[in-house]
Design a protein around this motif. Structure first.
Motif, mmCIF file in Angstrom:
data_model
loop_
_atom_site.group_PDB
_atom_site.id
_atom_site.type_symbol
_atom_site.label_atom_id
_atom_site.label_comp_id
_atom_site.label_asym_id
_atom_site.label_seq_id
_atom_site.Cartn_x
_atom_site.Cartn_y
_atom_site.Cartn_z
ATOM 1 N N ASN A 37 1.012 -1.217 0.079
ATOM 2 C CA ASN A 37 0.044 0.049 -0.132
ATOM 3 C C ASN A 37 0.853 1.161 0.130
ATOM 4 O O ASN A 37 0.550 2.359 -0.713
ATOM 5 N N PHE A 38 1.952 1.130 0.509
ATOM 6 C CA PHE A 38 3.001 2.527 0.755
ATOM 7 C C PHE A 38 3.527 2.710 -0.589
ATOM 8 O O PHE A 38 3.411 3.743 -1.008
ATOM 9 N N ILE A 39 3.815 1.638 -1.353
ATOM 10 C CA ILE A 39 4.396 1.838 -2.702
ATOM 11 C C ILE A 39 3.204 2.290 -3.688
ATOM 12 O O ILE A 39 3.404 3.125 -4.438
ATOM 13 N N ASN A 40 2.050 1.710 -3.420
ATOM 14 C CA ASN A 40 1.043 2.072 -4.464
ATOM 15 C C ASN A 40 0.503 3.617 -4.210
ATOM 16 O O ASN A 40 0.184 4.042 -5.072
ATOM 17 N N ASP A 41 0.545 4.205 -3.077
ATOM 18 C CA ASP A 41 0.238 5.245 -2.707
ATOM 19 C C ASP A 41 1.417 6.303 -2.900
ATOM 20 O O ASP A 41 1.069 7.692 -3.113
ATOM 21 N N HIS A 42 2.461 6.054 -3.434
ATOM 22 C CA HIS A 42 3.599 6.826 -3.674
ATOM 23 C C HIS A 42 3.321 7.955 -4.569
ATOM 24 O O HIS A 42 3.684 9.130 -4.510
ATOM 25 N N PRO A 43 3.064 7.456 -5.896
ATOM 26 C CA PRO A 43 2.721 8.423 -6.936
ATOM 27 C C PRO A 43 1.806 9.464 -6.631
ATOM 28 O O PRO A 43 1.760 10.712 -7.077
ATOM 29 N N SER A 44 0.765 9.326 -5.827
ATOM 30 C CA SER A 44 -0.393 10.412 -5.619
ATOM 31 C C SER A 44 0.230 11.200 -4.234
ATOM 32 O O SER A 44 0.417 12.490 -4.500
ATOM 33 N N ARG A 45 1.318 10.748 -3.576
ATOM 34 C CA ARG A 45 1.982 11.594 -2.473
ATOM 35 C C ARG A 45 3.114 12.456 -3.486
ATOM 36 O O ARG A 45 3.268 13.590 -2.988
ATOM 37 N N ASN A 46 3.550 11.660 -4.285
ATOM 38 C CA ASN A 46 4.733 12.610 -4.876
ATOM 39 C C ASN A 46 4.095 13.772 -5.560
ATOM 40 O O ASN A 46 4.838 14.766 -5.580
ATOM 41 N N LYS A 47 3.019 13.370 -6.407
ATOM 42 C CA LYS A 47 2.355 14.552 -7.100
ATOM 43 C C LYS A 47 2.006 15.466 -6.072
ATOM 44 O O LYS A 47 2.095 16.696 -6.304
ATOM 45 N N LYS A 48 1.295 15.223 -5.020
ATOM 46 C CA LYS A 48 0.795 16.412 -4.090
ATOM 47 C C LYS A 48 2.326 17.161 -3.325
ATOM 48 O O LYS A 48 1.989 18.348 -3.090
ATOM 49 N N VAL A 49 2.996 16.321 -3.179
ATOM 50 C CA VAL A 49 4.347 17.375 -2.732
ATOM 51 C C VAL A 49 4.764 18.110 -3.640
ATOM 52 O O VAL A 49 5.244 19.249 -3.230
ATOM 53 N N PHE A 50 4.985 17.656 -4.865
ATOM 54 C CA PHE A 50 5.529 18.676 -6.083
ATOM 55 C C PHE A 50 4.352 19.865 -6.129
ATOM 56 O O PHE A 50 4.921 20.917 -6.515
ATOM 57 N N GLN A 51 2.990 19.429 -5.994
ATOM 58 C CA GLN A 51 2.187 20.583 -6.307
ATOM 59 C C GLN A 51 2.334 21.686 -5.194
ATOM 60 O O GLN A 51 2.189 22.674 -5.272
ATOM 61 N N PHE A 52 2.453 21.227 -3.900
ATOM 62 C CA PHE A 52 2.725 22.001 -2.620
ATOM 63 C C PHE A 52 3.842 23.136 -2.982
ATOM 64 O O PHE A 52 3.734 24.152 -2.788
ATOM 65 N N PHE A 53 4.881 22.534 -3.365
ATOM 66 C CA PHE A 53 6.146 23.166 -3.693
ATOM 67 C C PHE A 53 5.847 24.229 -4.877
ATOM 68 O O PHE A 53 6.211 25.509 -4.712
ATOM 69 N N THR A 54 5.201 23.736 -5.989
ATOM 70 C CA THR A 54 4.754 24.811 -7.142
ATOM 71 C C THR A 54 3.980 25.919 -6.613
ATOM 72 O O THR A 54 4.123 26.894 -7.176
ATOM 73 N N GLN A 55 3.049 25.343 -5.757
ATOM 74 C CA GLN A 55 2.133 26.538 -5.181
ATOM 75 C C GLN A 55 2.895 27.676 -4.105
ATOM 76 O O GLN A 55 2.532 28.827 -4.311
ATOM 77 N N ALA A 56 3.745 26.999 -3.632
ATOM 78 C CA ALA A 56 4.595 28.008 -2.620
ATOM 79 C C ALA A 56 5.127 29.079 -3.517
ATOM 80 O O ALA A 56 5.385 30.292 -3.236
ATOM 81 N N ILE A 57 5.947 28.442 -4.678
ATOM 82 C CA ILE A 57 6.479 29.351 -5.495
ATOM 83 C C ILE A 57 5.684 30.349 -6.080
ATOM 84 O O ILE A 57 5.919 31.630 -6.232
#
Length: 257
Positions: A37-57
């Motif tokens: 489950n941890f591995i399967n959830d990674h793409p979603s978490r990865n996308k949200k993390v990069f979206q977080f940084f993009t939004q901060a910029i």
């Protein structure tokens, strides 16, 4: 589906509720499922993390908007407070990605040194005045600006001054000369220069994380470090970060998670 009082399929001999469903379970089936489950959830978490940084910029960019006469809407000192807040954010999540601990000052100095005070950062490479700034000087300046003192002194009786973005360079140079005659060595910068420096540094960090993603395809150690680093950032943003919730995701009667 295994019932709670049946024996656990893992072969431990324990009841399912005392094995797979137990708190902090060591059941091998549970661990395998959790890891999957941890591995399967990674793409979603990865996308949200990069979206977080993009939004901060994107958010910090709004502090540098101009009016119809090309004048700053936000005052220079407020722009600098925004800049140093952004550095604190990036540094905090960078340490989380690396799995490191450290004080706010240690995180600031580490991130700023690695991603801003480097010739890989074109804004640093091409700016003579910025090359006079060390990480400790930047941190001293941060403390001054965040507390709105506006003048930051540091070693050898040198000072950092902030010029408004519309101040002509010829006036800035004249000011340096006058202060030099009074034996007051200064570094004079503009908030726009800091803005370009730190956004360029942020992009360097994100590019490095993207390189880890690419390397993960063939390097198991890098893949492990990246997946767990992203998870630590994701968990931190959920607990501590100011996560933006799109209006279309807010539904009446549905509680926040």
């Amino acid at each position: 589906m295994t019932e709670r009082n049946e024996k656990c399929p893992c072969g431990s001999g324990k009841k399912y509720k005392q094995c797979f469903l137990a708190v902090n379970s060591t059941c091998k089936d549970f661990i395998e499922t959790k890891n999957l489950n941890f591995i399967n959830d990674h793409p979603s978490r990865n996308k949200k993390v990069f979206q977080f940084f993009t939004q901060a910029i994107e958010d910090i960019n709004t502090a540098f908007r101009k009016d119809d006469k090309n004048r700053d809407i936000v005052a220079s000192r407020v722009q600098m407070v925004t800049i140093f807040t952004f550095i604190d954010i990036m540094a905090s999540y960078w340490f989380e990605y690396l799995g490191k601990t450290g004080t706010q000052q240690e995180r600031f100095l580490g991130w700023f040194s690695k991603y801003c005070l480097t010739t890989d950062n074109k804004e640093y490479k091409d700016n003579t005045e910025m090359k006079k700034i060390t990480a400790p000087r930047a941190y001293s300046f941060r403390n001054s600006m965040v507390h709105f003192f506006g003048l930051s002194g540091f070693e050898e009786d040198k000072y950092m001054l902030l010029a408004t973005n519309d101040r002509p360079e010829i006036e800035v140079e004249e000011l340096k000369k006058r202060l030099k005659k009074k034996s007051r060595a200064v570094v004079i910068t503009k908030s726009e220069e800091w803005h370009r420096l730190i956004t360029s540094g942020a992009m360097l960090m994100l590019e490095e994380m993207q390189n880890d993603i690419d390397k993960s395809q063939t390097d198991e150690a890098t893949a492990y470090a990246h997946v767990h680093g992203i998870d630590r950032i994701f968990q931190k943003t959920q607990k501590e970060g100011a996560v933006k919730i799109p209006a279309n995701e807010v539904k009446e009667g549905v509680p926040f998670k």
